[in-house]
Structure formats: structure tokens, C-alpha cells
Design an enzyme around this catalytic site. Sequence first.
Site, PDB file in Angstrom:
ATOM      1  N   HIS A  16      17.939 -76.881 -16.458  1.00 47.31           N
ATOM      2  CA  HIS A  16      17.421 -76.295 -17.700  1.00 47.31           C
ATOM      3  C   HIS A  16      16.121 -76.945 -18.155  1.00 47.31           C
ATOM      4  CE1 HIS A  16      18.961 -79.415 -20.530  1.00 47.31           C
ATOM      5  NE2 HIS A  16      20.001 -79.475 -19.753  1.00 47.31           N
ATOM      6  N   ASP A  31      17.745 -85.345 -18.496  1.00 51.97           N
ATOM      7  CA  ASP A  31      18.438 -84.159 -19.038  1.00 51.97           C
ATOM      8  C   ASP A  31      17.409 -83.207 -19.625  1.00 51.97           C
ATOM      9  OD1 ASP A  31      20.306 -82.393 -19.982  1.00 51.97           O
ATOM     10  OD2 ASP A  31      20.977 -83.671 -21.627  1.00 51.97           O
ATOM     11  N   GLU A  75      19.499 -74.500 -22.841  1.00 50.97           N
ATOM     12  CA  GLU A  75      20.863 -74.952 -22.530  1.00 50.97           C
ATOM     13  C   GLU A  75      21.407 -75.787 -23.678  1.00 50.97           C
ATOM     14  OE1 GLU A  75      23.960 -77.694 -20.793  1.00 50.97           O
ATOM     15  OE2 GLU A  75      22.127 -78.174 -21.846  1.00 50.97           O
ATOM     16  N   GLU A  76      20.539 -76.653 -24.238  1.00 48.16           N
ATOM     17  CA  GLU A  76      21.041 -77.674 -25.171  1.00 48.16           C
ATOM     18  C   GLU A  76      21.646 -77.109 -26.446  1.00 48.16           C
ATOM     19  OE1 GLU A  76      21.598 -80.526 -24.401  1.00 48.16           O
ATOM     20  OE2 GLU A  76      20.164 -81.242 -22.919  1.00 48.16           O
ATOM     21  N   ASP A  97      22.474 -80.759 -13.453  1.00 48.83           N
ATOM     22  CA  ASP A  97      22.314 -81.104 -14.868  1.00 48.83           C
ATOM     23  C   ASP A  97      23.163 -82.314 -15.221  1.00 48.83           C
ATOM     24  OD1 ASP A  97      21.683 -81.127 -17.539  1.00 48.83           O
ATOM     25  OD2 ASP A  97      23.017 -79.476 -18.074  1.00 48.83           O
ATOM     26  N   HIS A 147      20.323 -87.612 -24.340  1.00 52.08           N
ATOM     27  CA  HIS A 147      19.986 -87.122 -25.695  1.00 52.08           C
ATOM     28  C   HIS A 147      19.377 -88.185 -26.592  1.00 52.08           C
ATOM     29  CE1 HIS A 147      23.182 -83.639 -25.421  1.00 52.08           C
ATOM     30  NE2 HIS A 147      22.308 -83.628 -24.431  1.00 52.08           N
TER      31      HIS A 147
END
Lengths: 465, 465
Positions: free
Chosen positions: A280, A292, A326-327, A354, A424
Site C-alpha cells: 500500500h 509500512d 490501506e491505513e 505489508d 505507525h
Amino acid sequence: MRILVLLIVLCISGSTIGQSDDEKQLKAIYDKALTDGKAYEWLNYLSNQIGGRLSGSVEAQQAVEYTKRQMDSLGLDRVWLQPVMVPKWTRGTPEFAYIETKPGLTTNVPICALGGSVATPDGGLKGNVIEVQGIEDLETLGAEKIKGKIIFFNRPMDPTKISTFEAYSGCVDQRYSGAEAAGKYGAAGVIVRSMNLRLDDYPHTGSMGYGETSIANRIPAAAISTKGAELLSTTLKLNPDVKFYFKQNCRQYADVESYNVIGEIRGSVYPNEVMVVGGHLDSWDLGDGSHDDGAGVVQSMDVLRLIKASGYKPKRTIRAVLFMNEENGLRGGNKYAEVAKSKKENHVFALESDAGGFTPRGFSFDCSDEDFKQILGWKSLFEPYLIHMFVKGGSGADIGPLKDEGLVLAGLRPDSQRYFDHHHAENDTFEHVNKRELELGAATMASLVYLVDKYGFQQQKKVKG
Amino acid sequence: MRILVLLIVLCISGSTIGQSDDEKQLKAIYDKALTDGKAYEWLNYLSNQIGGRLSGSVEAQQAVEYTKRQMDSLGLDRVWLQPVMVPKWTRGTPEFAYIETKPGLTTNVPICALGGSVATPDGGLKGNVIEVQGIEDLETLGAEKIKGKIIFFNRPMDPTKISTFEAYSGCVDQRYSGAEAAGKYGAAGVIVRSMNLRLDDYPHTGSMGYGETSIANRIPAAAISTKGAELLSTTLKLNPDVKFYFKQNCRQYADVESYNVIGEIRGSVYPNEVMVVGGHLDSWDLGDGSHDDGAGVVQSMDVLRLIKASGYKPKRTIRAVLFMNEENGLRGGNKYAEVAKSKKENHVFALESDAGGFTPRGFSFDCSDEDFKQILGWKSLFEPYLIHMFVKGGSGADIGPLKDEGLVLAGLRPDSQRYFDHHHAENDTFEHVNKRELELGAATMASLVYLVDKYGFQQQKKVKG
């Protein structure tokens, strides 16, 4: 480690004598990835020239344009943008928080708004804190005790889980649903311990949802760093009357248009059988999204390049799909599947990366037992590359919506130990990705795509006719 | 990676229902290591309070005292120091080097003296450079071309080797023997490309030897960073007449006394059967030696603690041996074996960790086929911990001198991709060791020690009577 160790080096790489065609092809793919891979160079640009790529941001759009441009340069059969409406949420100016042990005596702690949270009131939110170990504790406490309080979800990830993803799944409900649940009991706000196995000063953001809660009744939710959580918990034990203050300035806008970026090599024999390899393109905003999922994006792009460069002519169509959002929405994954279904495209395989750009350890497969049995027949081909883990399990969020009977879904499984150190958070950055580890992942993906292309799935033919 | 991925998490950890005693014991060891390990705390002290621990240095002595003190606190049956004379070589003030494209036009490049090298003359050494791809090129060039020149060994590590140790073994002869070989042809000095798969600015030191070369005929040898090597190589292509200048101030002293540090749990049934688990306490001086081999040291110490803490009473004697002087002499390993043989101690097993504190992938075993067959029977016990690699091969430098018929030697095999990014360089430092990865290594070692203790080696009994 010194010179004598040379004597004991493991002879892992075999010679080329007596190699099967598959062995030679895998060796060609790995050699190319490790000597002439592009993944790391692309990631450098995505991370260091563009940076965090939250859906709806300027950076997300730059990432769309950059990756399209790069795929355009690869001599593929087709590269296109697939429009998709995505949510746009912004963090605003940096968050601020402190623990107030008594009036005038405060200690700042690192927090960040959870993705999708509402802002605090303009002056911030201050209140007493109740620490809980999970959503189930709220019912025990009851509305009377919770009303007007800040609920502090502090159940840590379980360090005894060898797969850190399993530890993550064991406590991320606090982050995703904590505010919705606590809001129902009248809480004023929510603080969640960061999903991080280390003790450090980085708050980790991530998606959260309010379910059916009306906009007026939504309460703000923030992640606190693990060290901050430990401090808050200790302080509360010494004095349950301490207050917590936080201010955050995030905002939800109307949806905006964005894109999945897709590049395709058309199959020479079965052009209508489509294999997807993807990651993503969006990321959270705190770091630069290198693990990520910049890693998955550039690995997917490099799969097309490695397959071409290794001289193999795919029989089936291979698409690299760089999914948007995606997130905090999965809109890109849903859109891709929706369009595929409306066009009656025949997807036979989808593989997502991912889980970070770390040393690949294997794959997990979401497929029938018969297909899995066929896949296990390929496992020994990967042993020279120290790929040992072929398990049944999930695949990836973005390719999930494609799922139908007979389709084989797979996820690359890199080593997971360091992933949640960065996930994140502000320290999900380029310097934490190792070039070789990233390249090995791309080669491992390309190798599987090659095998699926060459042999197809026998069981699937029965299912899909 | 976001919330939906939870649905697809691999269920790797089994439940405790129906577990064998061995499964329970391994789980107890891993749980203890991951929740209450001491390895990381010890490594923090070794790395950040003591630092690089070159044989004969004050820091090496501090490391001896610190680890002895820590082992004293573990309630072992015996902790002692084993004296050993070690070489003492010092780097002196920092090295300095530049490429001179024409008089007055110079570019500095990062170098460091190789361990054991002589100094340059006080004013440094300046000369024309001949780039070679290996020692075998010297004969082709011949003495006439080499005389008075600086020989630049620039064969890089092969990136297509999946095991980076194999890539290392493919070019470290340049570092170890380059100066001896070039000196025979009358070279004035030697520059060696750092043993590093990355392009960066860190020169990597390491041991080298002069063989039978008389002291008067020894020429200085230095490592140049990989970026420096690329620059020098490119510059030479443009202008073969460029000069290279370097100055280093290293010095060899007389041997000094140092120690192996040994802690022991005495076997309850077969106290005379000794199992060794070890790493080396000395390190190079540029970084703090966290991966090489602080990790192996603290993991070995934690093996004793984890075995005790898991409630298991070993039948055989287990020793953690922290070897001195692996890097530039192997005196500690030789001394330990010499003493063991003179005392007719019956060593049945030795395991070394000296390949970094990264995620453990398995072990290599130096043993008979029959013993290896028995060991393979334990492999499935390690699968829940993602330990897949059980191969025949070497073990570790320090335990090598113990080798005799029937003794099983083993080496922990962590993931090798990042190891040579840090090996022998300024960036072999604590922040590059991940706590969980280090702990998983200690637990993996302790688990193997437990199995060897419980079952012994059937074949060995035949050999050793």
C-alpha cells in the site's frame, strides 16, 4: 568473529551443476535483486524525498505520481491510475499532553492523536484518569465511575508471543474500539498505550473507529508512548487523583479523489488470468512509512522488473498494484476488487507485502488444502535462500477484498521482531530498512510469482473451470 | 498494516494442552527470556559503561571484573577466572588518510589500522597506488611494478551469497594476508577495502598477520571504508598517478595477563560431563562490540540463569565460558582447551554464539552423522520459535580448540544480513541490538543445552565409552 570462523562457513549456495530450471530461475532472480535491485533506490525517494503519505495528502499524491513515473520507465505493457475516493484526516499542529500530579506540577508525556479521532476542545481536555486493562473492564466499572473521566487503556503487547503480529492482535482492540466503547459510558477522552513491545518515547498512531456513535458524541483518542504509559500508570498507583491533560487538533474533511497505481505485464499464454503483487502506497504521517508500507510498494514494483530482467516470459498477466488508503479506510483494496469483479477479471493469485522490509522468512497462504499441498512442493526451492516458513494463514488487507472461492491469497512473512518498534511511529524511517533484507524480500516474492505463473494451481482449475 | 490484518494473524504459539515435557520446558525458557531476561541489561553495561574491549586494555579488564561480578550474583556453583597471557596492540591516536590527485589537491578518506599492523613512519606514508582484486594478482604484477607502491586490495564481498559469512570468507584473505603477501614483493603499504556489503563511511578493522616476515620488513596495513574504496578506485581509473597518503600510530606491546571468565552449574548426575556455552569477552576497539561479541557473552551468561530459573536441574555440568582474545590471538580459547585437556575433563558439548545478536535462525553442528541424526530429532521442538536451520557446518572459533573425536560442537546461527554492516566497525554499538532478538537467541541456546543435558548423545557414549 575472526578469521578462523572462515573455516566453518556454511556452504549454503549450491553450485549450478545439476540445477533444475526452477533452481536456475530462482538463482537468476535473487542474483539480480541483490546486485541490481531497484527497490532500495525507489524507497529512498519515497521516504526521503516524499515522506509520510497519509491518504488525501499532497505527499500521497506525489507518491502516486512518482511510482507511476517509475513504472512507466520499466517497459511494462500497461501502467495506469485507478481512481478511488479516500477519506482525508489531518493531524493539525502537534499534540501536547501532561500528567498533573498537583496544580502547577506537571510532567509532559509524548502522545499523538489516533487516526480518525476528533480533536479535543480548543483549550484541550483535562480530567481524572481511570486505568483499565481492556474494553471488558468498562462494564465492570460502569457509567457512574467512567462519566467525565479519561480512560487509559494500558494492556501491553504480550512479549511471549514469538510472532509480534499475534501480540499486536492481542491488544489493538483498545486502540481501534476503545473510544467508541468508553464513549458509551460517558468518558471524556481516551488514552491508549502504544502498540510497541519496546519501552521508548515514540507514540504509535493507527486507525480507530467510532462505529455508530454520532459526531456530537465522539470523544478524542490519543496514543501515549510506552514510557509515558508506564509513568502514567505508576503515578496513578501513587496518587489516583492525578489529572491528565491533552490537546489535539486533528480534523476530518470530505473525501477526496486519489488513485491505486497499477503496472502490468500481459501474459503470453493466458492473458486473462491475473496475478496481483502489491503493497500500500499510503502510510501514516508521523514517520516516512518506510517499513509500512514503502517496503511492500517498492518490492512489488521490483517483482515486475526482476521477472522481466531474469529473462522469463510470464504466461499469465502479472500486475503490481500499489493500493491507496490501506491505513484508514481500505478504499483502494475495495475499489480494486470492485472493478475486477465488475469487469469479470479472472484473478488466480494475489500476494501482498505489508509486514515490513525485514529479512523474509516465508509466506502465509489463504487457500484450499489442495492448493497448499501443491505450494508445499515448491518449498525446497526456497531453502537456499533461508525461506523456511510456508504456513496457512492470512494474506494482506488490500488483497482481502478479492477473495473468492479458488483464489489463492498469500502474504510475505518477514522477520517480525523489530516491526512494532517502528510501526505507525515517528521512527518508521528509511535508515531502519536494510538494503539486502528489502531486496531478499523482493526476490522471494518474484520467485513465488514465477512458480505460480509457470505451474498454475491444479485445484483452482477444477474450481474455476 | 492495519486492523484488518488481525484477522489473518498466524497462530504460531500452541496451547499448553497436550504438550510434552520438552515442549513445556522450552516454553518456560522462552517465556522467561522474553519477560525477565537479563542479557539486554548486561549488554547495556558492557557496551555503554565499558565499551570496546580490546585484549590487554583497561576496558577488557573491566569487562572481566563486571561479568565475574554478575555471574557471582547468579547463585552458581562456581565462578572463576582462568588466567591467560594475551597480546596487547593499541591503535594510538586516530588514523588519517587522503587521496592526492595532484599536489595540494587532496580528499580525505576514512581508514583504520588493521589489528596487528605496524605504524606508518612518523610522517606517514605516501605513494602511488596499485589496485588489485586479490593476492593472486600480485604474482602477475611482479616485484618490479609493486616495489615501493601502496597495494590496494579492492575485491568486494559477493552480494549474491545469501549467508554473508560466506561472502566474508570469500574476501577476508585480503585483510588477513594482504600485507604479508605484498610485503614480499616490496610494497610499501597496504590498503584493504572494508569487509562490508554496504556502501558507507565506516572503515572495518580486523586481525591480520605477517607470517614469518621479520619485524623490519613489516609494512603497514589499513582498512578503507567501502565508499572510500569506491572513490579511490574511480580516481585511479581517471588518473593512475594519484597518490595515497596514510598515517597510523598503532603499536604492539609485550603480552599481558588477562582472563577467561567461567561460571558453572555442577551436574546433579554426571558432574564430570561438561557442556560449554560461550562467547568472547574481548572486542575490537572502534565500536563497543555489542554484536561482536557482547551479544554472545550475555546470552551465554543468561543460558545459566534461564536454565536455573526455569526450574530444571541439569544432570551434566554446564559452564558459561567468556573467552578472552578471540579477535587477535584466540589465546582464551586455546588456554581453555589446554587446561581442560591437562585436567582430563570430559567435554561432551560446546556451543558458541559469535555471529551477532540478531534473530536466531538455527544452529550449525560440527559432529558425527549419528549425533546429527539425533539432533535433528529435536528440530520440531524449535519450530514454534521459528528456528528452522539445523545444518552441519562449523561452530565457533573459541570452542574450536576443544575439538576431539566424539565431542559435539555447535554455533548459534542468527540472521546474518546486517552483521557485516557493523562488524569490527565504529557502528557495532548497543542501539543496533534489538532486545527481543537478543533474548530469543539466549532462549534458543538454553533450549538446546537443556535437550543435550537431558538426553546426552547416544553415539558419543560409544566413542567416549
